[in-house]
Design a protein around this motif. Sequence first.
Motif, PDB file in Angstrom:
ATOM      1  N   UNK A 272    -113.128 -27.947  45.115  1.00  0.00           N
ATOM      2  CA  UNK A 272    -114.549 -27.695  45.410  1.00  0.00           C
ATOM      3  C   UNK A 272    -115.037 -26.477  44.654  1.00  0.00           C
ATOM      4  N   UNK A 273    -116.222 -26.535  44.080  1.00  0.00           N
ATOM      5  CA  UNK A 273    -116.725 -25.408  43.282  1.00  0.00           C
ATOM      6  C   UNK A 273    -116.945 -24.171  44.139  1.00  0.00           C
TER       7      UNK A 273
ATOM      8  N   UNK B 159    -102.957 -27.931  49.436  1.00  0.00           N
ATOM      9  CA  UNK B 159    -103.802 -27.175  48.515  1.00  0.00           C
ATOM     10  C   UNK B 159    -105.275 -27.525  48.704  1.00  0.00           C
ATOM     11  N   UNK B 160    -105.572 -28.801  48.904  1.00  0.00           N
ATOM     12  CA  UNK B 160    -106.965 -29.188  49.122  1.00  0.00           C
ATOM     13  C   UNK B 160    -107.517 -28.543  50.389  1.00  0.00           C
TER      14      UNK B 160
ATOM     15  N   UNK C 178    -110.747 -23.984  52.752  1.00  0.00           N
ATOM     16  CA  UNK C 178    -110.766 -22.766  53.564  1.00  0.00           C
ATOM     17  C   UNK C 178    -111.302 -21.579  52.762  1.00  0.00           C
ATOM     18  N   UNK C 179    -110.930 -21.514  51.476  1.00  0.00           N
ATOM     19  CA  UNK C 179    -111.415 -20.419  50.640  1.00  0.00           C
ATOM     20  C   UNK C 179    -112.917 -20.499  50.437  1.00  0.00           C
ATOM     21  N   UNK C 180    -113.443 -21.723  50.303  1.00  0.00           N
ATOM     22  CA  UNK C 180    -114.893 -21.850  50.161  1.00  0.00           C
ATOM     23  C   UNK C 180    -115.602 -21.397  51.432  1.00  0.00           C
ATOM     24  N   UNK C 181    -114.965 -21.622  52.573  1.00  0.00           N
ATOM     25  CA  UNK C 181    -115.524 -21.118  53.832  1.00  0.00           C
ATOM     26  C   UNK C 181    -115.463 -19.596  53.866  1.00  0.00           C
ATOM     27  N   UNK C 182    -114.419 -19.026  53.269  1.00  0.00           N
ATOM     28  CA  UNK C 182    -114.332 -17.565  53.168  1.00  0.00           C
ATOM     29  C   UNK C 182    -115.489 -17.019  52.342  1.00  0.00           C
TER      30      UNK C 182
END
Length: 297
Positions: free
Chosen positions: A41-42, A229-230, A235-239
């Motif tokens: 995801x970008x 990983x997906x 989760x990182x995009x939510x961060x």
Amino acid sequence: MTILNSPLPNSIRRGTASSVSVRDATKSPPPSPFASLPAIPPSYFKPLCHPLVDQVSKEVDGYFAERWNFQSPKAKEKFLATGFSRLTCLWFPKALDDRIHLACRLVTVLFLIDDILEDLLFEEGSLYYDKLIAICRGDSLPDRSVPAEYIMLLSALMRFSMGLKITPQELETVKPIEKNCAKHISVINGIYSYEELLVSKTAHEEGGAFCTSVQIMMGEMDVDAESTKRILFAMCREREFRHRMLVAQLKEESDDTMKVSSALPVYVQGLEYQVSGNEAWCSTSPRYKVAAQKNCQ
């Protein structure tokens, strides 16, 4: 005459095998069960790199190439190709021009020390790390015959790479933002370094194998590495979304209840650049790409 009005070849008119091929070619292949799986995801963030990246990389790489005790010429070549100075310039794109090279030296030596710790047992690594910390604090003098010890003295010069002066009270207010960014960086590092860990011949069972975000999530969720990983990317995009919320909340509180220096927003923006720069480097670094290719062989 158009293609649609042109006569069919004799082989097709006669109903030979050619007609079967044409008829089958008009049918859509069955959809792959994995076709709908999304790519990475970008990110909401856009990385920025320090304008002196090329010049500084050449200077710093040359510095360590001359002074560090690499185990072999191949190890030195790997170091030169990895681009730790580029990582630093992505982490600190707004560093002062006369300080960015010091930041590059610090980051480089930390990565080189990390490689050394991989060859040590946990107890040995802890002792080695404690000694370096003591040197940085000035509690002991470095052994100049050991490159890591005296190069670590440069770390003190890097504390204010952006020339920012922030009060303790201000730092307290941005702790949630700092923690959120730190978690993002840690997870991204875990995602991209997973294959490196798998192919590493020097990783010890008591070391990093069970400390990566991928390994931990695989055990918790009972899914394979790629699925993990997906999940972690999402989760990182939510961060990143949370980062924007925390920054907006900080601005609102600052406007209503307290005055902050002009340096604080610059610092917060710098945290965002660290996050985006870290992912940009991890996704392109030979350090991780080579490991991933070896793991697929």
